[in-house]
Design an enzyme around this catalytic site. Structure first.
Site, PDB file in Angstrom:
ATOM      1  N   ALA A 117       0.860  -1.178   0.000  1.00  0.00           N
ATOM      2  CA  ALA A 117       0.000   0.000   0.000  1.00  0.00           C
ATOM      3  C   ALA A 117       0.895   1.226   0.000  1.00  0.00           C
ATOM      4  O   ALA A 117       2.051   1.154   0.430  1.00  0.00           O
ATOM      5  CB  ALA A 117      -0.862  -0.018   1.257  1.00  0.00           C
TER       6      ALA A 117
ATOM      7  N   GLY B 289       0.467  -5.258   0.494  1.00  0.00           N
ATOM      8  CA  GLY B 289      -0.564  -5.217  -0.548  1.00  0.00           C
ATOM      9  C   GLY B 289      -0.074  -5.751  -1.879  1.00  0.00           C
ATOM     10  O   GLY B 289      -0.874  -6.231  -2.692  1.00  0.00           O
TER      11      GLY B 289
ATOM     12  N   GLU C  25      -0.402  -9.418  -1.646  1.00  0.00           N
ATOM     13  CA  GLU C  25      -1.845  -9.716  -1.661  1.00  0.00           C
ATOM     14  C   GLU C  25      -2.430  -9.557  -3.064  1.00  0.00           C
ATOM     15  O   GLU C  25      -3.309 -10.322  -3.466  1.00  0.00           O
ATOM     16  CB  GLU C  25      -2.552  -8.801  -0.664  1.00  0.00           C
ATOM     17  CG  GLU C  25      -2.182  -9.146   0.779  1.00  0.00           C
ATOM     18  CD  GLU C  25      -2.578  -8.061   1.773  1.00  0.00           C
ATOM     19  OE1 GLU C  25      -2.185  -6.887   1.565  1.00  0.00           O
ATOM     20  OE2 GLU C  25      -3.278  -8.365   2.740  1.00  0.00           O
TER      21      GLU C  25
ATOM     22  N   GLU D 137       3.158  -5.923   7.383  1.00  0.00           N
ATOM     23  CA  GLU D 137       2.212  -4.995   8.026  1.00  0.00           C
ATOM     24  C   GLU D 137       2.477  -4.792   9.507  1.00  0.00           C
ATOM     25  O   GLU D 137       2.362  -3.679  10.019  1.00  0.00           O
ATOM     26  CB  GLU D 137       0.764  -5.479   7.828  1.00  0.00           C
ATOM     27  CG  GLU D 137       0.211  -5.298   6.424  1.00  0.00           C
ATOM     28  CD  GLU D 137       0.585  -6.428   5.481  1.00  0.00           C
ATOM     29  OE1 GLU D 137       1.375  -7.319   5.865  1.00  0.00           O
ATOM     30  OE2 GLU D 137       0.080  -6.417   4.339  1.00  0.00           O
TER      31      GLU D 137
HETATM   32  N1  DAK Z   1       4.613   3.301  -0.151  1.00  0.00           N
HETATM   33  C1  DAK Z   1       5.065   4.479  -0.590  1.00  0.00           C
HETATM   34  N2  DAK Z   1       6.313   4.676  -1.042  1.00  0.00           N
HETATM   35  C2  DAK Z   1       7.145   3.624  -1.026  1.00  0.00           C
HETATM   36  C3  DAK Z   1       6.740   2.356  -0.565  1.00  0.00           C
HETATM   37  C4  DAK Z   1       5.392   2.195  -0.117  1.00  0.00           C
HETATM   38  N3  DAK Z   1       4.901   1.014   0.274  1.00  0.00           N
HETATM   39  N4  DAK Z   1       7.788   1.503  -0.664  1.00  0.00           N
HETATM   40  C5  DAK Z   1       8.812   2.233  -1.170  1.00  0.00           C
HETATM   41  N5  DAK Z   1       8.422   3.508  -1.396  1.00  0.00           N
HETATM   42  C6  DAK Z   1       9.229   4.600  -1.911  1.00  0.00           C
HETATM   43  C7  DAK Z   1      10.244   5.045  -0.882  1.00  0.00           C
HETATM   44  O1  DAK Z   1       9.664   5.937   0.036  1.00  0.00           O
HETATM   45  C8  DAK Z   1      11.286   5.703  -1.766  1.00  0.00           C
HETATM   46  O2  DAK Z   1      10.817   6.983  -2.147  1.00  0.00           O
HETATM   47  P1  DAK Z   1      11.806   8.278  -2.088  1.00  0.00           P
HETATM   48  O3  DAK Z   1      12.288   8.361  -0.686  1.00  0.00           O
HETATM   49  O4  DAK Z   1      12.893   7.937  -3.073  1.00  0.00           O
HETATM   50  O5  DAK Z   1      10.927   9.423  -2.519  1.00  0.00           O
HETATM   51  C9  DAK Z   1      11.268   4.848  -3.016  1.00  0.00           C
HETATM   52  O6  DAK Z   1      10.011   4.160  -2.994  1.00  0.00           O
HETATM   53  C10 DAK Z   1      12.367   3.806  -3.040  1.00  0.00           C
HETATM   54  O7  DAK Z   1      12.299   3.078  -1.823  1.00  0.00           O
HETATM   55  P2  DAK Z   1      13.571   2.870  -0.860  1.00  0.00           P
HETATM   56  O8  DAK Z   1      14.516   3.999  -0.987  1.00  0.00           O
HETATM   57  O9  DAK Z   1      13.045   2.535   0.486  1.00  0.00           O
HETATM   58  O10 DAK Z   1      14.231   1.581  -1.536  1.00  0.00           O
HETATM   59  P3  DAK Z   1      15.112   0.490  -0.830  1.00  0.00           P
HETATM   60  O11 DAK Z   1      15.675  -0.356  -1.921  1.00  0.00           O
HETATM   61  O12 DAK Z   1      16.068   1.073   0.145  1.00  0.00           O
HETATM   62  O13 DAK Z   1      14.071  -0.407   0.007  1.00  0.00           O
HETATM   63  C11 DAK Z   1      12.013  -1.633   0.351  1.00  0.00           C
HETATM   64  C12 DAK Z   1      13.081  -1.133  -0.662  1.00  0.00           C
HETATM   65  C13 DAK Z   1      10.894  -2.282  -0.434  1.00  0.00           C
HETATM   66  C14 DAK Z   1      12.657  -2.667   1.271  1.00  0.00           C
HETATM   67  C15 DAK Z   1      11.530  -0.432   1.183  1.00  0.00           C
HETATM   68  O14 DAK Z   1      11.167   0.610   0.276  1.00  0.00           O
HETATM   69  C16 DAK Z   1      10.341  -0.766   2.022  1.00  0.00           C
HETATM   70  O15 DAK Z   1      10.488  -1.370   3.098  1.00  0.00           O
HETATM   71  N6  DAK Z   1       9.160  -0.334   1.573  1.00  0.00           N
HETATM   72  C17 DAK Z   1       7.959  -0.496   2.337  1.00  0.00           C
HETATM   73  C18 DAK Z   1       7.479  -1.905   2.278  1.00  0.00           C
HETATM   74  C19 DAK Z   1       6.206  -2.007   3.072  1.00  0.00           C
HETATM   75  O16 DAK Z   1       6.278  -1.977   4.308  1.00  0.00           O
HETATM   76  N7  DAK Z   1       5.113  -1.994   2.355  1.00  0.00           N
HETATM   77  C20 DAK Z   1       3.815  -1.770   2.952  1.00  0.00           C
HETATM   78  C21 DAK Z   1       3.310  -2.998   3.551  1.00  0.00           C
HETATM   79  S1  DAK Z   1       1.849  -2.633   4.419  1.00  0.00           S
HETATM   80  C22 DAK Z   1      -5.396  -1.038   4.582  1.00  0.00           C
HETATM   81  C23 DAK Z   1      -5.353  -2.194   3.894  1.00  0.00           C
HETATM   82  C24 DAK Z   1      -4.168  -2.690   3.470  1.00  0.00           C
HETATM   83  C25 DAK Z   1      -2.990  -2.089   3.746  1.00  0.00           C
HETATM   84  C26 DAK Z   1      -3.036  -0.927   4.428  1.00  0.00           C
HETATM   85  C27 DAK Z   1      -4.221  -0.397   4.858  1.00  0.00           C
HETATM   86  N8  DAK Z   1      -6.587  -0.529   5.040  1.00  0.00           N
HETATM   87  C28 DAK Z   1      -7.558  -1.370   5.696  1.00  0.00           C
HETATM   88  C29 DAK Z   1      -6.814   0.880   4.968  1.00  0.00           C
HETATM   89  C30 DAK Z   1      -1.772  -2.660   3.281  1.00  0.00           C
HETATM   90  C31 DAK Z   1      -0.637  -2.320   3.862  1.00  0.00           C
HETATM   91  C32 DAK Z   1       0.642  -2.702   3.299  1.00  0.00           C
HETATM   92  O17 DAK Z   1       0.801  -3.018   2.149  1.00  0.00           O
END
Ligand code: DAK
Length: 283
Positions: free
Chosen positions: A88, A133, A136, A156
């Site tokens: 997400a 997401g 998923e 998450e």
């Molecule tokens: N969202 C927004 N931006 C993201 C992102 C994300 N999920 N993942 C990466 N980016 C962005 C980073 O902020 C960065 O942007 P800038 O700083 O350059 O502007 C750019 O993409 C490159 O990322 P990194 O610099 O972090 O790249 P790395 O190679 O160092 O790291 C990484 C890659 C994938 C390990 C890291 O980016 C990371 O940990 N990303 C987050 C992964 C994550 O936690 N994803 C979310 C999972 S939670 C809901 C229902 C469902 C959900 C939520 C709510 N409701 C009921 C409302 C679902 C939630 C999820 O999916």
């Protein structure tokens, strides 16, 4: 097949294969509200395949490029070579109120259900991160192919969240309850080979090119089969998933009956008896 134009997706159709690419590489293809809205629009178009929306068994066109089945399979992938979808959009989420969060979650649930309803196979091609997401979304495809670079996870709990786009339902069905619990509670990332061993991924390829080529080849192989039979099989599998055996068998029996009403079944069985290749009309 006219998909319209998109800000966050790239769509290309070639030889009956539609490739839908989430195209926000600057945010690792994170699922912003716009991506979710555009995926919903693509699914709406794809659900018209077979000529009757969600009832493929009575489609009225013919198979092939100019019939009711101009697309025989979908590849879902991410742009940029680093991520399928990194989850997400966390930045966008921080400014949501509870009402917007619920709308976002429900919209994404609708997308995953609409993807499952698409009457042709959808193959998620994961090259890079498929997190939260993103994992998923891939789970809502029929099956997943991955490159060596793929990494899967449900992170998450790192964010104080729980899987919100169907992970608590679909992951356990794919990898079993114990493993789904472990992956969700630990937020551990797994690579393509571990995902393969667990049954999350069907096949692993050394490069992105080989990954996409193999998915297209699988779709072309499926395209030699009866379109209505593939669509009905998909519907039957999806409807039976998670139900008690007797209910699943009842769904199968009704689907079997529906297949008997198709021209494809008449052509397929006649071709077998006449020792020739079937020319399926796609209805
Ligand atoms: N969202 C927004 N931006 C993201 C992102 C994300 N999920 N993942 C990466 N980016 C962005 C980073 O902020 C960065 O942007 P800038 O700083 O350059 O502007 C750019 O993409 C490159 O990322 P990194 O610099 O972090 O790249 P790395 O190679 O160092 O790291 C990484 C890659 C994938 C390990 C890291 O980016 C990371 O940990 N990303 C987050 C992964 C994550 O936690 N994803 C979310 C999972 S939670 C809901 C229902 C469902 C959900 C939520 C709510 N409701 C009921 C409302 C679902 C939630 C999820 O999916």
């Amino acid at each position: 097949m006219d998909f319209g134009s998109f800000e966050t997706l790239a769509i290309e159709t070639s030889g009956g294969v539609a490739t839908v690419t989430v195209n926000r590489p600057e945010a690792l293809n994170a699922l912003s509200g716009k991506v979710v809205e555009e995926l919903a629009r693509v699914c709406e178009v794809l659900n018209q395949l077979g000529g009757t929306g969600t009832k493929p068994a009575t489609g009225t066109g013919s198979a092939g490029d100019d019939g009711a089945w101009p697309v025989r399979g979908v590849i879902l992938t991410g742009a940029g070579g680093k991520a399928f979808v990194a989850g997400a959009d966390i930045r966008e989420m921080t400014s949501m109120n509870a009402e917007q969060a619920e709308f976002y979650a429900r919209s994404m649930h609708a997308v995953t259900l609409a993807l499952e309803a698409v009457p042709v196979p959808v193959i998620a091609c994961v090259d890079g991160f498929a997190l939260g997401g993103g994992c998923e979304l891939a789970l809502a495809a029929d099956f997943i192919y991955a490159s060596e670079r793929a990494q899967f996870g449900q992170p998450e709990v790192n964010l104080g969240l729980v899987p919100g786009f169907g992970g608590s339902v679909r992951l356990q069905r794919r990898v079993g309850l114990g493993m789904a619990r472990e992956l969700i509670y630990t937020a551990r990332r797994i690579d393509a080979h571990e995902a393969h061993r667990l049954g999350l991924v069907n096949r692993v390829f050394p490069t992105r090119e080989e990954l996409l080529a193999a998915a297209a080849a699988t779709i072309r192989e499926i395209a030699t089969k009866a379109p209505t039979a593939v669509a009905l099989s998909k519907r039957s599998i999806n409807q039976a998933t998670g139900r008690p055996t007797a209910e699943g068998l009842d769904i199968e029996a009704r689907t079997f009956r529906a297949a008997f009403g198709t021209q494809d079944m008449k052509e397929g069985t006649a071709a077998f008896v006449e020792k020739r290749t079937a020319n399926f009309p796609g209805r």
